[in-house]
Design a protein around this motif. Structure first.
Motif, PDB file in Angstrom:
ATOM      1  N   LEU A 275     -84.429 -27.854  17.736  1.00 38.95           N
ATOM      2  CA  LEU A 275     -83.445 -26.808  17.829  1.00 38.95           C
ATOM      3  C   LEU A 275     -83.376 -26.550  19.075  1.00 38.95           C
ATOM      4  O   LEU A 275     -81.924 -25.428  19.408  1.00 38.95           O
ATOM      5  CB  LEU A 275     -84.138 -25.731  16.797  1.00 38.95           C
ATOM      6  N   ASN A 276     -84.536 -25.954  19.917  1.00 37.33           N
ATOM      7  CA  ASN A 276     -84.056 -25.183  21.277  1.00 37.33           C
ATOM      8  C   ASN A 276     -83.360 -26.177  22.227  1.00 37.33           C
ATOM      9  O   ASN A 276     -82.772 -25.686  22.311  1.00 37.33           O
ATOM     10  CB  ASN A 276     -85.396 -24.671  21.880  1.00 37.33           C
ATOM     11  N   LEU A 277     -83.545 -27.081  21.994  1.00 42.74           N
ATOM     12  CA  LEU A 277     -83.135 -27.799  23.154  1.00 42.74           C
ATOM     13  C   LEU A 277     -81.395 -28.242  22.102  1.00 42.74           C
ATOM     14  O   LEU A 277     -80.663 -28.692  22.785  1.00 42.74           O
ATOM     15  CB  LEU A 277     -84.209 -29.437  23.157  1.00 42.74           C
ATOM     16  N   VAL A 279     -79.607 -26.628  20.001  1.00 44.57           N
ATOM     17  CA  VAL A 279     -78.606 -25.255  21.210  1.00 44.57           C
ATOM     18  C   VAL A 279     -78.482 -25.348  22.177  1.00 44.57           C
ATOM     19  O   VAL A 279     -77.237 -24.783  22.617  1.00 44.57           O
ATOM     20  CB  VAL A 279     -79.376 -23.617  20.082  1.00 44.57           C
ATOM     21  N   ASN A 280     -79.331 -25.247  23.434  1.00 45.23           N
ATOM     22  CA  ASN A 280     -79.380 -25.202  24.572  1.00 45.23           C
ATOM     23  C   ASN A 280     -78.064 -26.381  24.789  1.00 45.23           C
ATOM     24  O   ASN A 280     -76.836 -26.060  25.745  1.00 45.23           O
ATOM     25  CB  ASN A 280     -80.250 -25.590  25.632  1.00 45.23           C
ATOM     26  N   ALA A 281     -78.175 -27.904  24.426  1.00 45.29           N
ATOM     27  CA  ALA A 281     -76.978 -28.786  23.950  1.00 45.29           C
ATOM     28  C   ALA A 281     -75.893 -28.023  24.324  1.00 45.29           C
ATOM     29  O   ALA A 281     -74.882 -28.196  24.542  1.00 45.29           O
ATOM     30  CB  ALA A 281     -77.154 -29.600  23.541  1.00 45.29           C
ATOM     31  N   ALA A 282     -75.486 -27.123  22.484  1.00 44.04           N
ATOM     32  CA  ALA A 282     -74.487 -26.860  22.882  1.00 44.04           C
ATOM     33  C   ALA A 282     -73.995 -26.048  23.052  1.00 44.04           C
ATOM     34  O   ALA A 282     -72.755 -25.982  23.534  1.00 44.04           O
ATOM     35  CB  ALA A 282     -74.369 -26.271  20.603  1.00 44.04           C
ATOM     36  N   GLN A 283     -74.312 -24.847  23.733  1.00 43.02           N
ATOM     37  CA  GLN A 283     -74.791 -23.778  24.365  1.00 43.02           C
ATOM     38  C   GLN A 283     -74.209 -24.574  25.919  1.00 43.02           C
ATOM     39  O   GLN A 283     -73.359 -23.166  26.741  1.00 43.02           O
ATOM     40  CB  GLN A 283     -75.966 -23.439  25.024  1.00 43.02           C
ATOM     41  N   SER A 284     -74.033 -25.173  26.088  1.00 44.10           N
ATOM     42  CA  SER A 284     -73.746 -26.182  27.649  1.00 44.10           C
ATOM     43  C   SER A 284     -72.471 -26.421  28.288  1.00 44.10           C
ATOM     44  O   SER A 284     -71.822 -26.942  28.787  1.00 44.10           O
ATOM     45  CB  SER A 284     -74.564 -26.659  28.239  1.00 44.10           C
ATOM     46  N   THR A 332     -80.263 -18.995  33.311  1.00 44.23           N
ATOM     47  CA  THR A 332     -78.011 -18.242  33.755  1.00 44.23           C
ATOM     48  C   THR A 332     -77.463 -18.769  32.746  1.00 44.23           C
ATOM     49  O   THR A 332     -76.099 -17.773  33.056  1.00 44.23           O
ATOM     50  CB  THR A 332     -78.300 -19.656  34.669  1.00 44.23           C
ATOM     51  N   ARG A 333     -77.923 -17.539  31.541  1.00 46.29           N
ATOM     52  CA  ARG A 333     -77.147 -17.448  30.492  1.00 46.29           C
ATOM     53  C   ARG A 333     -76.855 -15.826  29.953  1.00 46.29           C
ATOM     54  O   ARG A 333     -77.438 -15.483  29.296  1.00 46.29           O
ATOM     55  CB  ARG A 333     -77.273 -18.474  29.644  1.00 46.29           C
ATOM     56  N   THR A 334     -77.914 -14.928  31.565  1.00 47.61           N
ATOM     57  CA  THR A 334     -77.902 -13.577  31.127  1.00 47.61           C
ATOM     58  C   THR A 334     -76.722 -12.928  30.211  1.00 47.61           C
ATOM     59  O   THR A 334     -77.340 -12.457  29.041  1.00 47.61           O
ATOM     60  CB  THR A 334     -77.762 -12.840  32.658  1.00 47.61           C
TER      61      THR A 334
HETATM   62 MG   LIG Z   1     -81.898 -21.824  25.388  1.00 48.61          MG
END
Ligand SMILES: [Mg+2]
Ligand SMILES: Nc1ncnc2c1ncn2[C@@H]1O[C@H](COP(=O)(O)OP(=O)(O)O)[C@@H](O)[C@H]1O
Length: 380
Positions: A275-277, A279-284, A332-334
């Motif tokens: 899930l984390n990986l 979601v990180n992919a989508a958020q990138s 890097t997503r503060t």
């Molecule tokens: Mg993340």
């Protein structure tokens, strides 16, 4: 237990260029549903942008935007809305096409019959309610992920605190011994006895801190050992169900499954990893161009191990940042509410399962994260 949904809580938006049809629809259905109406696709989009709508019912033939085009746009901007098309012309091909592409849930032929449409609207609302229930669960899970990852991060941080704390404890002991020798040589004084008191206080505080750190560590790390035999593809499927909508809002999604050996692990924890990986992919991926981007999840095998691989076409990671991404609290997503705990937790869980992670990234091109997990023993 399944309760009848309170239909009034789920607004239905009816779109038709003929004002009379809108009036009739309002008259007939306002008793049971919260009815909103619009005379064009454009007007409908404005309403959708400003208020919550559960079900969209659009006439197919309208000047300007057709019902199907409207449904396509709504699918992009508000994928949770259940979309249906009303049409007098039984345009079967376009209908089937739109249903197959997932743009609309179903077609209703015009003129509609009240009892029939009423039943369809109820089902559509149930569908919407079900969808938001899943969404809520997903949110709850993400929230608990935050808490869980906080635990992992504390474990990491508290480990790092042990060494300096050890130095403090040893230092206090040495000072106390030296002070004893000084007193032997020169005799005790109010000053030296004060120093003894200060040192004793420091020692007590260090001891307290040590047991506090121990408590945190035990609490954060003591998780049951993974024992369940799992199929990587099933794990991937159930995780995708949770984050599909989030990914589709940014990119096209592909899921590739090759032969993968079964693994032994904790399905909840490994689900958190995926899930984390994902979601990180989508958020990138920058929002707004889902047609141009892709997130790919591949499940397979590699040298006797299971491989879970997530590839995105997002912004990538610079070589300076790459070594830090697994550090607790590095983000890097503060601005977007990043905690920097996701990958710290991912690493912790993968370690615990005896696995490894590799990250390859090219700036502005995308990132591939590969998780390798040991295959389950033959007899397990
Ligand atoms: Mg993340
Ligand atoms: N797929 C990815 N593409 C680009 N950068 C990524 C990706 N995954 C992780 N990162 C980088 O690693 C950092 C840490 O990730 P993570 O630990 O999940 O924390 P968060 O997502 O809260 O920022 C992110 O802030 C981002 O800079």
């Amino acid at each position: 237990m399944w309760h009848r949904t309170d239909t009034h809580r789920y607004p239905v938006l009816y779109v038709d260029d003929e004002r009379n049809n809108l009036t009739v629809f309002r008259l007939v259905f306002s008793d049971e549903f919260a009815v909103r109406t619009a005379q064009s696709g454009e007007e409908a989009l404005e309403i959708l942008a400003s208020e919550p709508i559960a079900v969209l019912l659009a006439d197919q033939r309208m000047p300007g935007m057709t019902g199907i085009t409207l449904a396509e746009k709504v699918k992009e901007a508000h994928p949770e809305v259940v979309r249906m098309i009303v049409t007098a012309f039984v345009d079967t091909r376009a209908a089937l096409d739109a249903i197959n592409r997932g743009e609309v849930y179903r077609f209703i032929s015009k003129p509609w019959r009240e009892d029939e449409l009423r039943a369809v609207l109820r089902t559509a609302i149930d569908l919407f309610a079900l969808g938001s229930m899943v969404g809520d669960l997903q949110l709850k899970m993400l929230r608990s992920e935050r808490l869980a990852s906080l635990g992992f991060a504390t474990a990491g941080v508290s480990h790092d605190m042990k060494t300096p704390l050890g130095t403090v404890t040893l230092g206090v002991d040495r000072l106390a011994r030296k002070l004893g020798k000084l007193e032997e040589a020169q005799g005790a004084s109010p000053l030296t006895s004060d120093m003894h008191k200060v040192l004793a206080d420091c020692k007590a505080a260090a001891k307290q801190l040590k047991s506090l750190i121990e408590t945190i560590r035990v609490h954060a790390r003591e998780q049951p050992a993974p024992t369940e035999r799992l199929r990587p593809a099933e794990l991937a499927e159930s995780t995708l169900r949770l984050c599909r909508a989030e990914i589709l809002s940014r990119a096209q999604l592909s899921f590739e499954r090759d032969e993968a050996p079964p693994i032994v692990g904790d399905p909840v924890q490994l689900g958190q990893v995926l899930l984390n990986l994902l979601v990180n992919a989508a958020q990138s991926i920058p929002p707004g161009e889902p047609g141009r981007h892709r997130v790919r999840l591949r499940v397979g095998g590699s040298e006797g191990r299971a491989l879970l691989q997530i590839t995105d076409t997002g912004r990538g990671i610079t070589p300076e940042v790459l070594p830090k991404i697994f550090d607790p609290f590095f983000t890097t997503r503060t601005d977007e509410g990043g905690t920097g705990l996701g990958l710290a937790m991912v690493r912790e869980i993968v370690d615990r399962h005896g696995g490894t992670i590799e990250v390859q990234s090219t700036l502005d091109r995308g990132t591939t994260v590969s998780v390798f997990l040991p295959a389950a023993p033959q007899d397990a």
